[in-house]
Scaffold this motif. Structure first.
Motif, PDB file in Angstrom:
ATOM      1  N   ARG A  94      31.767  37.831  32.418  1.00  0.00           N
ATOM      2  CA  ARG A  94      31.874  38.118  30.994  1.00  0.00           C
ATOM      3  C   ARG A  94      33.341  38.352  30.656  1.00  0.00           C
ATOM      4  O   ARG A  94      34.040  39.087  31.347  1.00  0.00           O
ATOM      5  CB  ARG A  94      31.048  39.366  30.654  1.00  0.00           C
ATOM      6  CG  ARG A  94      31.052  39.768  29.200  1.00  0.00           C
ATOM      7  CD  ARG A  94      30.144  40.980  28.959  1.00  0.00           C
ATOM      8  NE  ARG A  94      30.405  42.062  29.878  1.00  0.00           N
ATOM      9  CZ  ARG A  94      31.322  43.003  29.693  1.00  0.00           C
ATOM     10  NH1 ARG A  94      32.078  42.971  28.610  1.00  0.00           N
ATOM     11  NH2 ARG A  94      31.488  43.966  30.573  1.00  0.00           N
ATOM     12  N   ILE A  95      33.818  37.747  29.568  1.00  0.00           N
ATOM     13  CA  ILE A  95      35.205  37.915  29.133  1.00  0.00           C
ATOM     14  C   ILE A  95      35.344  39.268  28.440  1.00  0.00           C
ATOM     15  O   ILE A  95      34.643  39.539  27.472  1.00  0.00           O
ATOM     16  CB  ILE A  95      35.642  36.788  28.173  1.00  0.00           C
ATOM     17  CG1 ILE A  95      35.439  35.404  28.807  1.00  0.00           C
ATOM     18  CG2 ILE A  95      37.086  36.997  27.730  1.00  0.00           C
ATOM     19  CD1 ILE A  95      36.223  35.155  30.062  1.00  0.00           C
ATOM     20  N   ASN A  96      36.250  40.121  28.965  1.00  0.00           N
ATOM     21  CA  ASN A  96      36.468  41.422  28.336  1.00  0.00           C
ATOM     22  C   ASN A  96      37.944  41.785  28.233  1.00  0.00           C
ATOM     23  O   ASN A  96      38.288  42.905  27.907  1.00  0.00           O
ATOM     24  CB  ASN A  96      35.719  42.522  29.088  1.00  0.00           C
ATOM     25  CG  ASN A  96      36.362  42.857  30.419  1.00  0.00           C
ATOM     26  OD1 ASN A  96      37.071  42.061  31.001  1.00  0.00           O
ATOM     27  ND2 ASN A  96      36.093  44.056  30.901  1.00  0.00           N
ATOM     28  N   ASP A  97      38.822  40.821  28.528  1.00  0.00           N
ATOM     29  CA  ASP A  97      40.254  41.120  28.513  1.00  0.00           C
ATOM     30  C   ASP A  97      41.030  39.852  28.154  1.00  0.00           C
ATOM     31  O   ASP A  97      40.480  38.759  28.166  1.00  0.00           O
ATOM     32  CB  ASP A  97      40.689  41.636  29.888  1.00  0.00           C
ATOM     33  CG  ASP A  97      41.957  42.478  29.836  1.00  0.00           C
ATOM     34  OD1 ASP A  97      42.511  42.669  28.731  1.00  0.00           O
ATOM     35  OD2 ASP A  97      42.396  42.942  30.898  1.00  0.00           O
ATOM     36  N   ARG A  98      42.299  40.020  27.840  1.00  0.00           N
ATOM     37  CA  ARG A  98      43.187  38.899  27.545  1.00  0.00           C
ATOM     38  C   ARG A  98      44.093  38.637  28.744  1.00  0.00           C
ATOM     39  O   ARG A  98      44.452  39.546  29.473  1.00  0.00           O
ATOM     40  CB  ARG A  98      44.042  39.170  26.311  1.00  0.00           C
ATOM     41  CG  ARG A  98      43.230  39.185  25.032  1.00  0.00           C
ATOM     42  CD  ARG A  98      42.710  37.793  24.701  1.00  0.00           C
ATOM     43  NE  ARG A  98      41.767  37.831  23.608  1.00  0.00           N
ATOM     44  CZ  ARG A  98      40.575  37.259  23.643  1.00  0.00           C
ATOM     45  NH1 ARG A  98      40.166  36.614  24.710  1.00  0.00           N
ATOM     46  NH2 ARG A  98      39.787  37.309  22.606  1.00  0.00           N
ATOM     47  N   GLY A  99      44.439  37.405  28.922  1.00  0.00           N
ATOM     48  CA  GLY A  99      45.282  36.999  30.042  1.00  0.00           C
ATOM     49  C   GLY A  99      44.756  35.666  30.518  1.00  0.00           C
ATOM     50  O   GLY A  99      43.897  35.070  29.865  1.00  0.00           O
ATOM     51  N   PRO A 100      45.188  35.137  31.564  1.00  0.00           N
ATOM     52  CA  PRO A 100      46.228  35.672  32.443  1.00  0.00           C
ATOM     53  C   PRO A 100      47.608  35.428  31.849  1.00  0.00           C
ATOM     54  O   PRO A 100      47.798  34.542  31.025  1.00  0.00           O
ATOM     55  CB  PRO A 100      46.054  34.872  33.730  1.00  0.00           C
ATOM     56  CG  PRO A 100      45.429  33.598  33.302  1.00  0.00           C
ATOM     57  CD  PRO A 100      44.600  33.911  32.084  1.00  0.00           C
ATOM     58  N   TYR A 101      48.548  36.231  32.300  1.00  0.00           N
ATOM     59  CA  TYR A 101      49.905  36.105  31.800  1.00  0.00           C
ATOM     60  C   TYR A 101      50.803  35.335  32.764  1.00  0.00           C
ATOM     61  O   TYR A 101      51.933  35.034  32.439  1.00  0.00           O
ATOM     62  CB  TYR A 101      50.483  37.485  31.495  1.00  0.00           C
ATOM     63  CG  TYR A 101      49.678  38.162  30.405  1.00  0.00           C
ATOM     64  CD1 TYR A 101      49.737  37.704  29.103  1.00  0.00           C
ATOM     65  CD2 TYR A 101      48.824  39.215  30.699  1.00  0.00           C
ATOM     66  CE1 TYR A 101      48.982  38.280  28.104  1.00  0.00           C
ATOM     67  CE2 TYR A 101      48.064  39.805  29.700  1.00  0.00           C
ATOM     68  CZ  TYR A 101      48.152  39.339  28.404  1.00  0.00           C
ATOM     69  OH  TYR A 101      47.401  39.913  27.433  1.00  0.00           O
ATOM     70  N   ALA A 102      50.289  35.026  33.932  1.00  0.00           N
ATOM     71  CA  ALA A 102      51.051  34.217  34.890  1.00  0.00           C
ATOM     72  C   ALA A 102      50.987  32.756  34.464  1.00  0.00           C
ATOM     73  O   ALA A 102      49.922  32.247  34.088  1.00  0.00           O
ATOM     74  CB  ALA A 102      50.489  34.383  36.292  1.00  0.00           C
ATOM     75  N   LYS A 103      52.105  32.083  34.517  1.00  0.00           N
ATOM     76  CA  LYS A 103      52.187  30.687  34.092  1.00  0.00           C
ATOM     77  C   LYS A 103      51.304  29.799  34.967  1.00  0.00           C
ATOM     78  O   LYS A 103      51.247  29.955  36.182  1.00  0.00           O
ATOM     79  CB  LYS A 103      53.638  30.222  34.166  1.00  0.00           C
ATOM     80  CG  LYS A 103      53.870  28.864  33.566  1.00  0.00           C
ATOM     81  CD  LYS A 103      55.344  28.527  33.557  1.00  0.00           C
ATOM     82  CE  LYS A 103      55.545  27.168  32.914  1.00  0.00           C
ATOM     83  NZ  LYS A 103      56.959  26.834  32.816  1.00  0.00           N
ATOM     84  N   GLY A 104      50.591  28.876  34.338  1.00  0.00           N
ATOM     85  CA  GLY A 104      49.792  27.900  35.065  1.00  0.00           C
ATOM     86  C   GLY A 104      48.388  28.352  35.418  1.00  0.00           C
ATOM     87  O   GLY A 104      47.650  27.625  36.066  1.00  0.00           O
ATOM     88  N   ARG A 105      47.986  29.543  35.007  1.00  0.00           N
ATOM     89  CA  ARG A 105      46.634  30.033  35.316  1.00  0.00           C
ATOM     90  C   ARG A 105      45.790  30.058  34.057  1.00  0.00           C
ATOM     91  O   ARG A 105      46.286  30.313  32.966  1.00  0.00           O
ATOM     92  CB  ARG A 105      46.708  31.410  35.947  1.00  0.00           C
ATOM     93  CG  ARG A 105      47.502  31.335  37.239  1.00  0.00           C
ATOM     94  CD  ARG A 105      47.408  32.567  38.045  1.00  0.00           C
ATOM     95  NE  ARG A 105      48.394  32.475  39.122  1.00  0.00           N
ATOM     96  CZ  ARG A 105      48.960  33.502  39.675  1.00  0.00           C
ATOM     97  NH1 ARG A 105      48.659  34.712  39.273  1.00  0.00           N
ATOM     98  NH2 ARG A 105      49.833  33.339  40.643  1.00  0.00           N
ATOM     99  N   ILE A 106      44.491  29.784  34.219  1.00  0.00           N
ATOM    100  CA  ILE A 106      43.625  29.719  33.046  1.00  0.00           C
ATOM    101  C   ILE A 106      42.683  30.908  32.933  1.00  0.00           C
ATOM    102  O   ILE A 106      42.132  31.150  31.868  1.00  0.00           O
ATOM    103  CB  ILE A 106      42.813  28.400  33.018  1.00  0.00           C
ATOM    104  CG1 ILE A 106      41.894  28.274  34.226  1.00  0.00           C
ATOM    105  CG2 ILE A 106      43.747  27.208  32.904  1.00  0.00           C
ATOM    106  CD1 ILE A 106      40.900  27.134  34.125  1.00  0.00           C
TER     107      ILE A 106
END
Length: 133
Positions: A94-106
């Motif tokens: 379940r989606i409960n947060d925002r991110g990822p903030y690392a480049k290239g990750r979904i």
């Protein structure tokens, strides 16, 4: 060695331009329902103990033992199937947060979701993310 303060005249302009950006505004309900994520492939990572107990972007406390994830655009509460493309194991989170903030990750997964995908040792793995209705 001193830094001349007169060189900072552009800083307020930069901050003003950043604050006017719409990248951080929540998406309208109509646009979030048409987010094309069925079968999207990319890299996934996970986060756990360091963030355990902290508030997520949705306002709930992060639980590294729950099957949750962070995604940049999907609405909170959306369920997605994440499949590890290295071993074909999948988990529903379940989606409960925002991110990822690392480049290239979904997507960023909770530690428990990462364990179920057998990706703890690797840390970052290729995945397919499918939105469930």
């Amino acid at each position: 060695m001193t830094f001349p303060l007169r060189w900072l005249w552009w800083l307020p302009l930069l901050l003003l331009a950043q604050s006017c950006s719409t990248d951080f505004l929540p998406a309208s309900p109509a646009s979030t329902q048409t987010t094309p994520v069925a079968g999207v492939q990319g890299m996934a990572s996970y986060y756990g103990a360091r963030h355990h107990g902290r508030k997520t972007a949705s306002g709930e406390r992060f639980n590294q033992h729950a099957l949750t994830a962070a995604h940049r655009t999907l609405p909170f509460g959306t369920r997605v199937r994440v499949t590890n493309l290295n071993n074909q194991k999948s988990v529903i989170v379940r989606i409960n947060d925002r991110g990822p903030y690392a480049k290239g990750r979904i997507i960023d997964l909770s530690a428990q979701a990462a364990r179920e995908l057998n990706m703890i040792r690797a840390g970052v793995v290729p995945v397919r993310v499918e939105r469930l209705e």
